[in-house]
Scaffold this motif. Structure first.
Motif, PDB file in Angstrom:
ATOM      1  N   HIS A  38       0.812  -1.212   0.000  1.00  0.00           N
ATOM      2  CA  HIS A  38       0.000   0.000   0.000  1.00  0.00           C
ATOM      3  C   HIS A  38       0.848   1.265   0.000  1.00  0.00           C
ATOM      4  CE1 HIS A  38      -0.271  -2.026   4.091  1.00  0.00           C
ATOM      5  NE2 HIS A  38       0.746  -1.214   4.205  1.00  0.00           N
ATOM      6  N   LEU A  39       0.301   2.293  -0.621  1.00  0.00           N
ATOM      7  CA  LEU A  39       0.797   3.665  -0.515  1.00  0.00           C
ATOM      8  C   LEU A  39       2.264   3.798  -0.903  1.00  0.00           C
ATOM      9  CD1 LEU A  39      -0.846   4.392   2.952  1.00  0.00           C
ATOM     10  CD2 LEU A  39      -1.646   5.251   0.752  1.00  0.00           C
ATOM     11  N   ALA A  40       2.648   3.287  -2.063  1.00  0.00           N
ATOM     12  CA  ALA A  40       4.042   3.363  -2.499  1.00  0.00           C
ATOM     13  C   ALA A  40       4.115   3.832  -3.938  1.00  0.00           C
ATOM     14  CB  ALA A  40       4.716   2.000  -2.356  1.00  0.00           C
ATOM     15  N   TYR A  41       5.305   4.382  -4.310  1.00  0.00           N
ATOM     16  CA  TYR A  41       5.573   4.724  -5.699  1.00  0.00           C
ATOM     17  C   TYR A  41       6.866   4.046  -6.124  1.00  0.00           C
ATOM     18  CZ  TYR A  41       7.104   7.109  -9.874  1.00  0.00           C
ATOM     19  OH  TYR A  41       7.547   7.362 -11.146  1.00  0.00           O
ATOM     20  N   LEU A  42       6.763   3.207  -7.148  1.00  0.00           N
ATOM     21  CA  LEU A  42       7.925   2.511  -7.688  1.00  0.00           C
ATOM     22  C   LEU A  42       8.067   2.906  -9.148  1.00  0.00           C
ATOM     23  CD1 LEU A  42       7.209  -1.001  -6.115  1.00  0.00           C
ATOM     24  CD2 LEU A  42       8.884   0.705  -5.335  1.00  0.00           C
ATOM     25  N   GLY A  43       9.010   3.808  -9.418  1.00  0.00           N
ATOM     26  CA  GLY A  43       9.229   4.285 -10.777  1.00  0.00           C
ATOM     27  C   GLY A  43      10.642   4.014 -11.218  1.00  0.00           C
ATOM     28  N   ASP A  44      10.821   3.483 -12.431  1.00  0.00           N
ATOM     29  CA  ASP A  44      12.140   3.179 -12.992  1.00  0.00           C
ATOM     30  C   ASP A  44      12.948   2.314 -12.035  1.00  0.00           C
ATOM     31  OD1 ASP A  44      12.101   4.915 -15.507  1.00  0.00           O
ATOM     32  OD2 ASP A  44      11.601   6.371 -13.950  1.00  0.00           O
ATOM     33  N   ALA A  45      12.346   1.212 -11.616  1.00  0.00           N
ATOM     34  CA  ALA A  45      12.969   0.359 -10.599  1.00  0.00           C
ATOM     35  C   ALA A  45      12.992  -1.101 -11.041  1.00  0.00           C
ATOM     36  CB  ALA A  45      12.224   0.486  -9.276  1.00  0.00           C
ATOM     37  N   GLU A  46      13.967  -1.825 -10.508  1.00  0.00           N
ATOM     38  CA  GLU A  46      14.053  -3.275 -10.653  1.00  0.00           C
ATOM     39  C   GLU A  46      13.997  -3.833  -9.247  1.00  0.00           C
ATOM     40  OE1 GLU A  46      14.783  -6.602 -13.431  1.00  0.00           O
ATOM     41  OE2 GLU A  46      14.851  -4.458 -13.892  1.00  0.00           O
TER      42      GLU A  46
END
Length: 456
Positions: free
Chosen positions: A361-369
């Motif tokens: 919940h409530l997370a931002y995962l951008g340009d990630a591995e």
């Protein structure tokens, strides 16, 4: 019998009250005109000519990639004039010629081919007719037994003629003489236009039979001149699509609330809950479930994946056993590998979540591995943008990232590493290490009382 098709698509469409050319108004995500073009091509013609007028350049762009020719009608002077504009392109073509309208997108290829049958038997002209409970707005068909005498435009019809319920559906087939006879059509009517139905009298004058092919389902000839009619036609197309997929084994709960486009592919045993929207090149695999009011666009669900209610996915991919939502957002490039879980109010963009990853919940995962088995706590952010460029974050297998941590990219969190809650990580956290980047807690006794100027 080799034939050509002419599609009349030059109309302004003033009743649509739009700057967009009428034939480009979308139906299930595609310009209206393309339905007619594809139906024409499905009859296997030698040639297809589309007559354009208003918004020609825009319409030509929509037609790019289709094997059609284009004729330009400078002034819209009626349907007979529009067909004559196509004449130079079809000079010498032996016929027959099918003529359809760009604003009747429901006509099936089988229906168009039926119009050719009377010409094979020697008729000079055939037209499509239908019987309507309320024929208002349509040209009326006058017969003498089986013989078609004429089609009268409503504005030119007497009260007696207006009571006739058999109407002109606007699709025709002509023999090779049509372009010669078009020169004899006159515009002596209230609109001052040249009408294709006037060819009936000209063919009869030459002793040629004019045949009528009656539609069993009048819905097929529905035309679009208003926004309300556009919605009516779209509802018919949606109904056809829903029935098709349910016949293929898809379960739709309240199917009348499900929106999907012709480019969508569904497998057997897919379940679609109320309010689902499926757009573009979305593919949903066997046994998948899409929850209520989820929106999927250009998204792939592999067999067994689940999307929970109110999730929005664009250009994403969920592998077997992965799930997202409720209220998740998967942006282009989001890949959830087998068994990965993305929960409520998690946003994923251009990132790969490997098998077993959990971001509840409530997370931002951008340009990630994000490595297999990693756990992403509530409020975690990969800070991927420095104001000019995007940078990548690497999170190793079985890593644990505590709540409200910020990973400032480019950065790496190692395999089985831990990040303390509330940390701002700007340097690598090695494998199996604990990374903490926050001030040590300090308690000041009695601070509130001193702040308020009170003593014990």
């Amino acid at each position: 019998m080799a034939h050509a098709v002419v599609i009349l698509a030059a109309g302004l469409g003033t009743r649509m009250k739009s700057r967009l050319p009428k034939v480009l108004h979308p139906l299930l995500g595609r310009p209206m005109l393309l339905y007619g073009v594809e139906a024409a091509l499905a009859t296997r013609p030698e040639r297809v000519v589309v007559v354009l007028g208003h918004g020609r350049e825009e319409v030509e762009r929509a037609l790019s990639g289709y094997p059609v020719e284009v004729a330009h009608q400078e002034a819209q002077l009626g349907t007979a004039h529009a067909l004559s504009v196509a004449g130079p392109l079809l000079e010498g073509f032996p016929g027959p010629i099918l003529v359809t309208q760009g604003d009747t997108p429901l006509l099936r290829p089988e229906t168009l081919l039926r119009l050719l049958e009377p010409l094979k038997a020697g008729a000079g002209m055939a037209l499509l007719t239908m019987e309507l409970p309320d024929p208002t707005g349509y040209g009326r068909i006058l017969r003498q037994g089986e013989e078609v005498l004429m089609s009268v435009e409503e504005k030119d019809a007497s009260e007696e003629v207006r009571r006739i319920r058999e109407v002109n559906a606007g699709a025709y087939a002509f023999d090779r003489e049509v372009f010669r006879l078009l020169k004899e059509v006159r515009n002596e009517n209230r609109s001052g236009e040249y009408y294709l139905p006037d060819l009936i009298a000209l063919y009869r004058k030459e002793g040629r039979k004019v045949a009528a092919i009656r539609l069993e389902d009048p819905q097929e000839a529905l035309g679009v001149n208003t926004r309300a009619q556009l919605a009516e036609v779209e509802a018919v197309l949606l109904g056809r699509l829903r029935r098709r997929w349910m016949e293929e084994g898809v379960r739709m709960i309240l199917p009348e609330t499900v929106y999907l486009e012709p480019t969508v592919e569904l497998a057997p045993d897919v379940t679609l809950w109320p309010g689902v929207v499926l757009k573009g090149k979305t593919r949903v695999g066997e046994g998948c479930e899409v929850g209520a009011y989820a929106v999927l666009e250009d998204t792939v669900l592999e067999p067994g994946a689940r999307v929970l209610p109110h999730t929005v996915a664009q250009g994403a991919r969920l592998e077997a056993g992965a799930d997202a939502g409720p209220f998740a957002r998967l942006r282009p490039g989001a890949v959830l590998k087998e068994g990965a879980h993305v929960g409520n109010f998690v946003e994923v963009k251009n990132s790969v979540l490997h098998p077993g990853v959990k971001a509840g919940h409530l997370a931002y995962l951008g340009d990630a591995e994000v490595g297999a088995g990693a756990n992403i706590g509530a409020g975690v952010i990969t800070a991927n943008y420095d104001g000019k460029r995007k940078h990548r974050t690497e999170i190793g297998e079985e890593a644990f990232v505590g709540s409200n941590a910020v990973l400032v990219a480019p950065v790496r969190v190692g395999r089985r590493a831990l990040v303390g809650a509330g940390s701002v990580i700007t340097h690598e956290v090695p494998d199996e290490a604990l990374g903490i980047a926050r001030a040590r807690q300090r308690n000041i006794e009695g601070y509130r009382r001193r702040q308020e100027g009170r003593e014990d």
